[in-house]
Scaffold this motif. Sequence first.
Motif, PDB file in Angstrom:
ATOM      1  N   ASP A  27       0.809  -1.214   0.000  1.00 55.61           N
ATOM      2  CA  ASP A  27       0.000   0.000   0.000  1.00 55.61           C
ATOM      3  C   ASP A  27       0.848   1.271   0.000  1.00 55.61           C
ATOM      4  O   ASP A  27       0.307   2.375   0.051  1.00 55.61           O
ATOM      5  N   TYR A  28       2.171   1.102  -0.047  1.00 55.64           N
ATOM      6  CA  TYR A  28       3.074   2.247  -0.122  1.00 55.64           C
ATOM      7  C   TYR A  28       3.949   2.108  -1.366  1.00 55.64           C
ATOM      8  O   TYR A  28       4.386   1.010  -1.717  1.00 55.64           O
ATOM      9  N   SER A  29       4.203   3.216  -2.027  1.00 55.99           N
ATOM     10  CA  SER A  29       5.026   3.179  -3.234  1.00 55.99           C
ATOM     11  C   SER A  29       6.473   2.856  -2.865  1.00 55.99           C
ATOM     12  O   SER A  29       6.924   3.124  -1.740  1.00 55.99           O
ATOM     13  N   ARG A  30       7.214   2.311  -3.857  1.00 58.50           N
ATOM     14  CA  ARG A  30       8.623   2.031  -3.605  1.00 58.50           C
ATOM     15  C   ARG A  30       9.385   3.324  -3.341  1.00 58.50           C
ATOM     16  O   ARG A  30      10.315   3.360  -2.520  1.00 58.50           O
ATOM     17  N   PRO A 104      -0.446   7.564 -12.300  1.00 57.87           N
ATOM     18  CA  PRO A 104       0.612   7.638 -13.310  1.00 57.87           C
ATOM     19  C   PRO A 104       1.661   6.546 -13.125  1.00 57.87           C
ATOM     20  O   PRO A 104       1.931   6.082 -12.021  1.00 57.87           O
ATOM     21  N   GLY A 105       2.258   6.170 -14.238  1.00 58.76           N
ATOM     22  CA  GLY A 105       3.317   5.170 -14.231  1.00 58.76           C
ATOM     23  C   GLY A 105       4.039   5.217 -15.559  1.00 58.76           C
ATOM     24  O   GLY A 105       3.845   6.128 -16.368  1.00 58.76           O
ATOM     25  N   ALA A 106       4.872   4.220 -15.790  1.00 61.03           N
ATOM     26  CA  ALA A 106       5.617   4.152 -17.046  1.00 61.03           C
ATOM     27  C   ALA A 106       4.644   4.119 -18.224  1.00 61.03           C
ATOM     28  O   ALA A 106       3.751   3.275 -18.282  1.00 61.03           O
ATOM     29  N   GLY A 107       4.824   5.048 -19.152  1.00 61.19           N
ATOM     30  CA  GLY A 107       3.967   5.095 -20.327  1.00 61.19           C
ATOM     31  C   GLY A 107       2.649   5.809 -20.112  1.00 61.19           C
ATOM     32  O   GLY A 107       1.873   5.975 -21.056  1.00 61.19           O
ATOM     33  N   GLN A 108       2.362   6.222 -18.877  1.00 66.18           N
ATOM     34  CA  GLN A 108       1.105   6.932 -18.578  1.00 66.18           C
ATOM     35  C   GLN A 108       1.415   8.021 -17.561  1.00 66.18           C
ATOM     36  O   GLN A 108       1.105   7.892 -16.375  1.00 66.18           O
ATOM     37  N   PRO A 109       2.034   9.132 -17.992  1.00 65.69           N
ATOM     38  CA  PRO A 109       2.453  10.164 -17.038  1.00 65.69           C
ATOM     39  C   PRO A 109       1.303  10.974 -16.457  1.00 65.69           C
ATOM     40  O   PRO A 109       1.444  11.575 -15.390  1.00 65.69           O
ATOM     41  N   LEU A 136      -7.823  -0.543  -9.242  1.00 62.37           N
ATOM     42  CA  LEU A 136      -8.434  -1.438 -10.211  1.00 62.37           C
ATOM     43  C   LEU A 136      -7.607  -1.359 -11.487  1.00 62.37           C
ATOM     44  O   LEU A 136      -7.054  -0.306 -11.818  1.00 62.37           O
ATOM     45  N   ASP A 137      -7.532  -2.457 -12.228  1.00 65.03           N
ATOM     46  CA  ASP A 137      -6.835  -2.427 -13.505  1.00 65.03           C
ATOM     47  C   ASP A 137      -7.481  -1.401 -14.430  1.00 65.03           C
ATOM     48  O   ASP A 137      -8.667  -1.068 -14.292  1.00 65.03           O
ATOM     49  N   LYS A 138      -6.719  -0.921 -15.385  1.00 66.31           N
ATOM     50  CA  LYS A 138      -7.213   0.072 -16.329  1.00 66.31           C
ATOM     51  C   LYS A 138      -8.564  -0.316 -16.924  1.00 66.31           C
ATOM     52  O   LYS A 138      -9.496   0.495 -16.982  1.00 66.31           O
ATOM     53  N   ASP A 139      -8.711  -1.545 -17.365  1.00 64.36           N
ATOM     54  CA  ASP A 139      -9.927  -1.960 -18.058  1.00 64.36           C
ATOM     55  C   ASP A 139     -10.918  -2.698 -17.167  1.00 64.36           C
ATOM     56  O   ASP A 139     -11.827  -3.363 -17.667  1.00 64.36           O
ATOM     57  N   THR A 140     -10.748  -2.586 -15.858  1.00 62.17           N
ATOM     58  CA  THR A 140     -11.752  -3.065 -14.918  1.00 62.17           C
ATOM     59  C   THR A 140     -12.560  -1.863 -14.436  1.00 62.17           C
ATOM     60  O   THR A 140     -11.995  -0.820 -14.113  1.00 62.17           O
ATOM     61  N   SER A 141     -13.859  -2.000 -14.417  1.00 64.60           N
ATOM     62  CA  SER A 141     -14.738  -0.909 -13.995  1.00 64.60           C
ATOM     63  C   SER A 141     -15.228  -1.153 -12.570  1.00 64.60           C
ATOM     64  O   SER A 141     -15.159  -2.260 -12.053  1.00 64.60           O
TER      65      SER A 141
END
Length: 317
Positions: A27-30, A104-109, A136-141
Amino acid sequence: MESIELKLPLSAAGRRLDQTLAELLPDYSRGRIQHWLETGQLRVDGEARRRRDKVRGGEQICLHTNPALEVQTAAPAQEIDFALVHEDAHLLVINKPAGLVVHPGAGQPDGTLLNALLHHNPELAALPRAGIVHRLDKDTSGLMVVAKSLIAHQSLVTQLQARLVHRDYRALVRGDLISGGSVDQPIGRHPQARTKMAVVASGRPAISHYRVLKRFGHCTLLGVRLETGRTHQIRVHMAHLRHPLVGDPVYARARQPFPAHAPAAEALRNFPRQALHAIGLALEHPASGETLSWEIPMAPDFAQLLTELDQPPEVRE
């Protein structure tokens, strides 16, 4: 103050400290974990360590930090539509549309839910990941909860770690399942394809419970309840059962067609995303202690697919 105490597993021996902690503290970013190590807020057996140090297994981890003193979220606010289900002084509950990346992440700033949240409420910039405590994953609603205060953030993280947040999904899977059941299989990075997850012995514990809601012959509608929350958990567990989600571009066998005589075969083949929707959510309110729950309708594209599957053959034709 925020405090975390844990013991590194013996199985972590030989791995980098920051990588091990990132897996143990999902639950915490690297980046946040590395900041704690660099500033000495996170100690190993009472001593400051470098993030690249190797662990031997069994070390005692202790963290004491004040989240209010940390600048957590630096991202542009952007006006992006999302459906608001509930809002109060401590919580936001939203209905995330399919196609919207959570942060945001790699490829999605940018262009993510995090950017949208900062536009909706700029004060969320003071919280880790703008208050996002799960994804949720990008394509999960479907339903997601977001913290609006430090009290709520700490409470939600604790509830998630203690498996007290109830999350219910609808999943349309390939094949005809006879009955419901549970999958208790660990999930980790795929040993060959590093962008995928898989059931692996070295993975983290993952438990999914599923029940059959409706059979359509070549596919089955399931209600799925998560006991844990691993990356791609439902998708990986259903694929492990050899019943991958309809439309899943990653975990279903590539371009495996539905038979021409299958109900709504063309609609199933053309469904543009994994057929997965977070329909229900329940948790304890961080301030009042009241148990709150929400349930939303199916996403429109998913509902339309189910409608087509329900049509008698002569109507579909």
